[in-house]
Write an enzyme that holds these catalytic residues in place. Sequence first.
Site, PDB file in Angstrom:
ATOM      1  N   GLU A 253       8.864  62.089  67.165  1.00 18.18           N
ATOM      2  CA  GLU A 253       8.744  63.452  67.673  1.00 18.18           C
ATOM      3  C   GLU A 253      10.163  63.906  67.926  1.00 18.18           C
ATOM      4  O   GLU A 253      10.828  63.412  68.829  1.00 18.18           O
ATOM      5  CB  GLU A 253       7.887  63.474  68.949  1.00 18.18           C
ATOM      6  CG  GLU A 253       7.412  64.872  69.320  1.00 18.18           C
ATOM      7  CD  GLU A 253       8.364  65.598  70.243  1.00 18.18           C
ATOM      8  OE1 GLU A 253       9.112  66.491  69.743  1.00 18.18           O
ATOM      9  OE2 GLU A 253       8.392  65.289  71.423  1.00 18.18           O
ATOM     10  N   CYS A 287      11.069  69.893  74.414  1.00 14.70           N
ATOM     11  CA  CYS A 287      11.005  70.067  72.957  1.00 14.70           C
ATOM     12  C   CYS A 287      10.102  71.218  72.558  1.00 14.70           C
ATOM     13  O   CYS A 287      10.265  71.795  71.482  1.00 14.70           O
ATOM     14  CB  CYS A 287      10.541  68.770  72.297  1.00 14.70           C
ATOM     15  SG  CYS A 287       8.923  68.185  72.866  1.00 14.70           S
TER      16      CYS A 287
END
Length: 475
Positions: A253, A287
């Site tokens: 990720e 994020c």
Amino acid sequence: MASPVRHYVGGGFDASGVPFPLVDPVTGSAVGEVPQASREVVDRAVRAAREALRGPWAAWSPAERSRLLHRIADGIERRFEEFVTAECADTGKPRELASTVDIPRAVANFRSYADLLAGRSERSWHTTTPDGRGALNYTVHKPLGVVAVISPWNLPLLLLTWKVAPALATGNTVVAKPSELTPGTACLLAEVMAEAQVPAGVFNLVHGTGADAAGQWLTEHPGVDAIAFTGESSTGTAIMRAAAARLAPVSFELGGKNAGLVFADADLEQAVEGTLRSAFTHSGQVCLCTERVYVQRPVFDEFAAALAAGAKELSGYGPMVSAAHRDKVLGHLARATADGDVLAGGGVPHFGDERDGGFWVEPTVLAGLPEDHPAVRDEIFGPVVHLAPFDTEEEALTLANASPYGLAATVWTGDVSRAHRVAPALDVGIAWVNTWNLRDLRTPFGGVKASGIGREGGDHSLDFFSEPMNVCVKL
């Protein structure tokens, strides 16, 4: 008093290694030390994980592992305030954020996978064969083996447990390396693992930096069977090269330059409030945060004015995690403020107290930059958002998708048909409509393009951390 930063290898704590300073982002002052794991410590951790994998842990049933995950969650809850204090000390984030998001979510990560296991732990199963003359096929899910878990500094405990919980649930053993900037809650987690009687070597923890240090030595170690990583895309590229040499599976990720689309038919008050959250939560150091917002031209001026006013009124936000990261964000702002319009923020706040030595950046709203400008193209990972107008739905999609990243996006609209058209047309792994960061832990989480490889969450994580094996018995 905070727990000392120590490695946890084979069921024992170890503070060996040349120490480096741990710095408080709020004030910029050194507040402790972190031991840099040697290559020998990393090797010992991997060997301990391998030995545990071949020991009694291999015979644990899903039901037993489920009960263990609940014991770990119980341990975090018992020491909840210690975890909150450690998370705030390392990251500088507001206590309200750590106590309502980071630590509760860590508990939920263990409980959700414990519950998924409980649903899979029946002692018998039933199937049928067509006529008894062919073959019986069934699938066995086996652990990958020793898994390296490398987690970032922005959500240290949340993202560490997001990977450790499913890895343990599926019978793997783990060697974890948190960010060198934020080791505190990982150390507390190791203590909870010991209190929960996790077998020695099943969970191991090493500290240190990345290149030519613990991170690199761990990902290159021939005894590591798989790697789960959250962090910068450039680091993911380096880890992928290391994994490629032995064809180790990876779950990544990575970064994001997330877009928000605000249509003229949206509830503007809701869209402004949601964008303030999506742009400035944890000072943009998430994020999933929105860094680019495209607003339909009839409401652009109204939206921009309201968002800028909201940004100027924000309080209770935290600093950047380090001096280096603050300087990176300020470097982007220096170029952006010279080339575009600053609607709010753009500099460093002044407090008149010890915080002036910390790593602070004002919540900033920009406009007027071209799409190829570094502040619009590159991931800043700070409290900075850029606004630009669009006219048509097609133009909005073109602008949103013109990025090397593809993690998440938001769509603000009052037209349900448009929502169902636009959301799936976005080149992202996650699209929210009229909300942001509303998460169901069973759903697939991850990105496309430079934002990652694979999906986490629910059965998706259990599938990554286990290898399906087919058994065929001729009848």
